[in-house]
Design a protein around this motif. Structure first.
Motif, PDB file in Angstrom:
ATOM      1  N   ASP A   1       0.385  -1.437   0.497  1.00 49.25           N
ATOM      2  CA  ASP A   1       0.066  -0.268  -0.362  1.00 49.25           C
ATOM      3  C   ASP A   1       0.897   1.373   0.257  1.00 49.25           C
ATOM      4  OD1 ASP A   1      -2.740  -1.541  -0.256  1.00 49.25           O
ATOM      5  OD2 ASP A   1      -3.129  -1.112   2.098  1.00 49.25           O
TER       6      ASP A   1
ATOM      7  N   PHE B   1      -6.060   1.438 -10.013  1.00 54.41           N
ATOM      8  CA  PHE B   1      -5.771   0.743  -8.429  1.00 54.41           C
ATOM      9  C   PHE B   1      -5.286   0.034  -8.579  1.00 54.41           C
ATOM     10  CE2 PHE B   1      -5.830  -1.157  -4.514  1.00 54.41           C
ATOM     11  CZ  PHE B   1      -4.987  -0.095  -3.247  1.00 54.41           C
ATOM     12  N   ARG B   2      -5.763  -0.976  -8.925  1.00 49.47           N
ATOM     13  CA  ARG B   2      -5.558  -2.230  -8.894  1.00 49.47           C
ATOM     14  C   ARG B   2      -4.759  -2.383  -9.698  1.00 49.47           C
ATOM     15  NH1 ARG B   2      -7.504  -3.967  -4.014  1.00 49.47           N
ATOM     16  NH2 ARG B   2      -9.538  -3.463  -3.590  1.00 49.47           N
TER      17      ARG B   2
ATOM     18  N   GLY C   1      -1.734  -5.100   0.234  1.00 47.91           N
ATOM     19  CA  GLY C   1      -3.083  -5.068   0.299  1.00 47.91           C
ATOM     20  C   GLY C   1      -4.559  -5.911   0.464  1.00 47.91           C
ATOM     21  N   GLY C   2      -5.614  -5.343   1.713  1.00 53.00           N
ATOM     22  CA  GLY C   2      -6.450  -6.202   1.530  1.00 53.00           C
ATOM     23  C   GLY C   2      -6.820  -7.151   0.148  1.00 53.00           C
ATOM     24  N   GLY C   3      -6.838  -6.309  -0.815  1.00 55.11           N
ATOM     25  CA  GLY C   3      -7.894  -6.601  -2.397  1.00 55.11           C
ATOM     26  C   GLY C   3      -6.910  -7.377  -2.797  1.00 55.11           C
TER      27      GLY C   3
ATOM     28  N   LEU D   1     -13.232   1.654   0.188  1.00 56.38           N
ATOM     29  CA  LEU D   1     -14.291   0.522   0.062  1.00 56.38           C
ATOM     30  C   LEU D   1     -15.326   0.558   1.407  1.00 56.38           C
ATOM     31  CD1 LEU D   1     -11.962  -1.767  -1.901  1.00 56.38           C
ATOM     32  CD2 LEU D   1     -13.776  -0.494  -2.706  1.00 56.38           C
TER      33      LEU D   1
ATOM     34  N   ARG E   1     -13.702 -13.462  -0.252  1.00 55.89           N
ATOM     35  CA  ARG E   1     -12.045 -12.923  -0.569  1.00 55.89           C
ATOM     36  C   ARG E   1     -11.419 -14.230   0.794  1.00 55.89           C
ATOM     37  NH1 ARG E   1     -10.258  -6.582   0.777  1.00 55.89           N
ATOM     38  NH2 ARG E   1     -11.572  -6.098  -1.968  1.00 55.89           N
TER      39      ARG E   1
HETATM   40  O1  LIG Z   1      -9.120  -4.204   0.830  1.00 54.91           O
HETATM   41  C1  LIG Z   1      -9.112  -3.708  -0.003  1.00 54.91           C
HETATM   42  O2  LIG Z   1      -9.643  -3.578  -0.856  1.00 54.91           O
HETATM   43  C2  LIG Z   1      -8.159  -2.079   0.134  1.00 54.91           C
HETATM   44  C3  LIG Z   1      -7.219  -2.493   1.397  1.00 54.91           C
HETATM   45  C4  LIG Z   1      -6.329  -1.410   1.390  1.00 54.91           C
HETATM   46  O3  LIG Z   1      -5.523  -1.932   2.270  1.00 54.91           O
HETATM   47  C5  LIG Z   1      -5.963  -1.173   0.627  1.00 54.91           C
HETATM   48  O4  LIG Z   1      -5.055  -1.858  -0.626  1.00 54.91           O
HETATM   49  C6  LIG Z   1      -6.917  -0.153  -0.411  1.00 54.91           C
HETATM   50  O5  LIG Z   1      -7.099   0.931   0.525  1.00 54.91           O
HETATM   51  C7  LIG Z   1      -7.808  -1.406  -0.949  1.00 54.91           C
END
Ligand SMILES: O=C(O)C1=C[C@@H](O)[C@@H](O)[C@H](O)C1
Ligand SMILES: Nc1ncnc2c1ncn2[C@@H]1O[C@H](COP(=O)(O)OP(=O)(O)OP(=O)(O)O)[C@@H](O)[C@H]1O
Ligand SMILES: [Mg+2]
Length: 173
Positions: free
Chosen positions: A35, A58-59, A80-82, A120, A136
């Motif tokens: 991130d 962003f992706r 990052g979370g996603g 998000l 996920r």
């Molecule tokens: O869960 C997500 O999709 C994200 C998590 C954060 O770490 C960031 O990568 C961003 O805010 C998106």
């Protein structure tokens, strides 16, 4: 090519950044967070990237940031979370020691209040977090070498559990 000793994945609030820093200190290696890499690459905070260029852009930056960090960083790497939503990223993670930091919604809410600037989770954060996690979880599990439950554990206890799960030795062992 240098590969990470540990890659941490998991949803927002699972503790990837906090545990990652603690783990890196214990192992005597560096810590890197994709991130932060993306923000440096774009020259602005993540919420602004979402607003100005949109999530698909962003992706794209995220796939690139993970590929670069996974090939060059020999320490602890937090994603990052996603990040696991990208197939190319999952393929790359299959070759690496990946730990999924699991966390129930109640703990995630207690930790972050879900009020930090997470684009998000701006609208109806609890329901959104639950939806994201449901979509996920299979992907986190697919890439995970080990799963560590973080519920009711301090970041130091989680770091211990990660070291144990991957059978990693610290300079003090
Ligand atoms: O869960 C997500 O999709 C994200 C998590 C954060 O770490 C960031 O990568 C961003 O805010 C998106
Ligand atoms: N095991 C834990 N117990 C209690 N609090 C924790 C734990 N792990 C992290 N925290 C706290 O929860 C908050 C979120 O942690 P952190 O930023 O490390 O999560 P993250 O997984 O990196 O989230 P994001 O995906 O949003 O980057 C921080 O305030 C941190 O101090
Ligand atoms: Mg983080």
């Amino acid at each position: 090519m240098t590969v990470p000793v540990v890659v941490l994945v998991g949803p927002p609030g699972s503790g990837k950044s906090t545990v990652g820093r603690a783990l890196a200190a214990r192992l005597g290696v560096g810590f890197r967070d994709t991130d932060a890499d993306i923000e440096a690459l774009a020259g602005k905070p993540i919420p602004e990237i979402f607003i100005d260029e949109g999530e698909p852009h962003f992706r794209e930056l995220e796939v690139r940031a993970v590929r670069e960090a996974a090939a060059a960083h020999g320490g602890v790497l937090a994603l990052g979370g996603g990040a696991v939503m990208a197939e190319a990223t999952r393929a790359l993670l299959h070759e690496l020691p990946v730990v999924f930091l699991d966390v129930p919604l109640a703990d995630a809410v207690r930790r972050v209040g879900l009020d930090a600037p997470r684009p998000l989770l701006v609208v109806n954060p609890r329901a959104r977090w639950r939806e994201l996690m449901e979509a996920r979880r299979p992907l986190y599990l697919e890439v995970a070498t080990a799963v560590v439950d973080t519920a009711g554990r301090t970041p130091e206890q989680v770091a211990d559990a990660v070291l144990e799960a991957l059978e990693l030795k610290t300079p003090h062992d």
